[in-house]
Design an enzyme around this catalytic site. Structure first.
Site, PDB file in Angstrom:
ATOM      1  N   GLU A 268       0.816  -1.215   0.000  1.00 30.11           N
ATOM      2  CA  GLU A 268       0.000   0.000   0.000  1.00 30.11           C
ATOM      3  C   GLU A 268       0.849   1.264   0.000  1.00 30.11           C
ATOM      4  O   GLU A 268       0.345   2.357  -0.271  1.00 30.11           O
ATOM      5  CB  GLU A 268      -0.933   0.016   1.214  1.00 30.11           C
TER       6      GLU A 268
ATOM      7  N   GLU B 182       7.257 -22.044   8.092  1.00 29.49           N
ATOM      8  CA  GLU B 182       7.494 -21.142   9.229  1.00 29.49           C
ATOM      9  C   GLU B 182       8.452 -21.735  10.255  1.00 29.49           C
ATOM     10  O   GLU B 182       8.976 -21.025  11.111  1.00 29.49           O
ATOM     11  CB  GLU B 182       6.181 -20.775   9.905  1.00 29.49           C
TER      12      GLU B 182
END
Length: 294
Positions: free
Chosen positions: A82, A113
């Site tokens: 963004e 992960e």
């Protein structure tokens, strides 16, 4: 141990979640969500220190790098992508990395992960250096991918910070600055995409927005470095010029084009009645701050 984490505890208020009406479920979620902003508020001083660190990186032409797994990684990427349209940054200035790579954004990558070395590989691939700031994000505060990334960041002299949703989080040991937003038990046990995810999003909003203000990407409360990538943003850009200068729509539109769609330059041109080249020089001298350019 996982069972010691507050984000993994069962919520006493929702023990009968499966028996609640839809409205009761929604009310319970709304009630729990109200606590999130208050939990974030307790960490404002730590968040401020993180912002100061990020601004320093930006001033030295360094970058802000988010790393995380699952929801945490996705939120980092969401905040990063963004920044170019909102603040006119290039796509390298703020970056987000998720365990398992970009394919993990839409589909879980099993075991990614749990591998510390994957984060080191990601950070090596972008030439991480001492000018950069790495922020590790993990609701549990114990994700190996994040720990590995923070360890590597420290080894090259980069600034480090962590965002977790448990106190005394494991990842806090590997970062100089720690934001620990204690959101507590979720209405659905262990589903940290809920309150914990909301808290992380709020903190990331704060970090990116306040950091961009700190390097001149905002004039008053206007996003003057907005990139006009679609018709809506073209119109918003003109409105920003109007708001900043008091000019009519027609005048704002005229200067917007004269300034080659550079909103900052258009504002300076209108307020100082100068040419485009002079406006650019003033902005360069002011390091991008419109107020200083005026």
């Amino acid at each position: 141990m996982l069972e010691n984490l507050s984000t993994e505890h069962r919520n006493e208020k929702t023990m009968n979640l499966d028996e609640m009406s839809i409205k009761e479920v929604l009310q319970s979620m709304n009630e729990e969500d109200r606590t999130v902003a208050l939990a974030v508020e307790k960490e404002i001083e730590q968040i401020e220190k993180v912002v100061q660190t990020v601004i320093k990186s930006f001033e030295e032409e360094g970058r802000l790098i988010y790393i995380g797994a699952g929801t945490s990684g996705r939120l980092g990427i969401l905040d990063a992508v963004e920044c170019p349209p909102t603040f006119g940054t290039d796509d390298k200035m703020v970056q987000g990395y998720i365990a398992g790579g970009l394919k993990a954004f839409t589909k879980a990558v099993e075991g990614a992960e749990d591998r510390e070395e994957l984060a080191e590989e990601d950070l090596k691939s972008i030439g991480l250096n001492e000018k950069d700031t790495v922020i590790g994000i993990a609701a549990s505060g114990r994700t190996p991918y994040v720990i590995g990334g923070l360890k590597y960041a420290q080894s090259v002299g980069a600034s480090t910070a962590s965002i977790s949703c448990n106190k005394n989080a494991e990842i806090s040991k590997y970062a100089k600055l720690n934001v620990e937003v204690e959101t507590g038990a979720e209405i659905l046990t262990g589903s940290t995409r809920l309150k914990a995810g909301t808290a992380q999003k709020l903190v990331l909003n704060m970090i990116s927005t306040a950091s961009m203000i700190g390097v001149g990407k905002v004039y008053k409360n206007l996003m003057v470095d907005v990139q006009s990538t679609n018709e809506k943003l073209v119109e918003r850009s003109k409105r920003i010029i109007m708001e900043a200068t008091g000019a009519s729509y027609e005048v704002a539109a005229e200067y917007y084009e004269k300034a080659e769609r550079n909103v900052k330059a258009a504002i300076v041109m209108v307020l100082l009645q100068c040419e485009y080249g002079e406006a650019l020089e003033k902005l360069k001298y002011a390091k991008g701050f419109v107020k200083k350019a005026l």
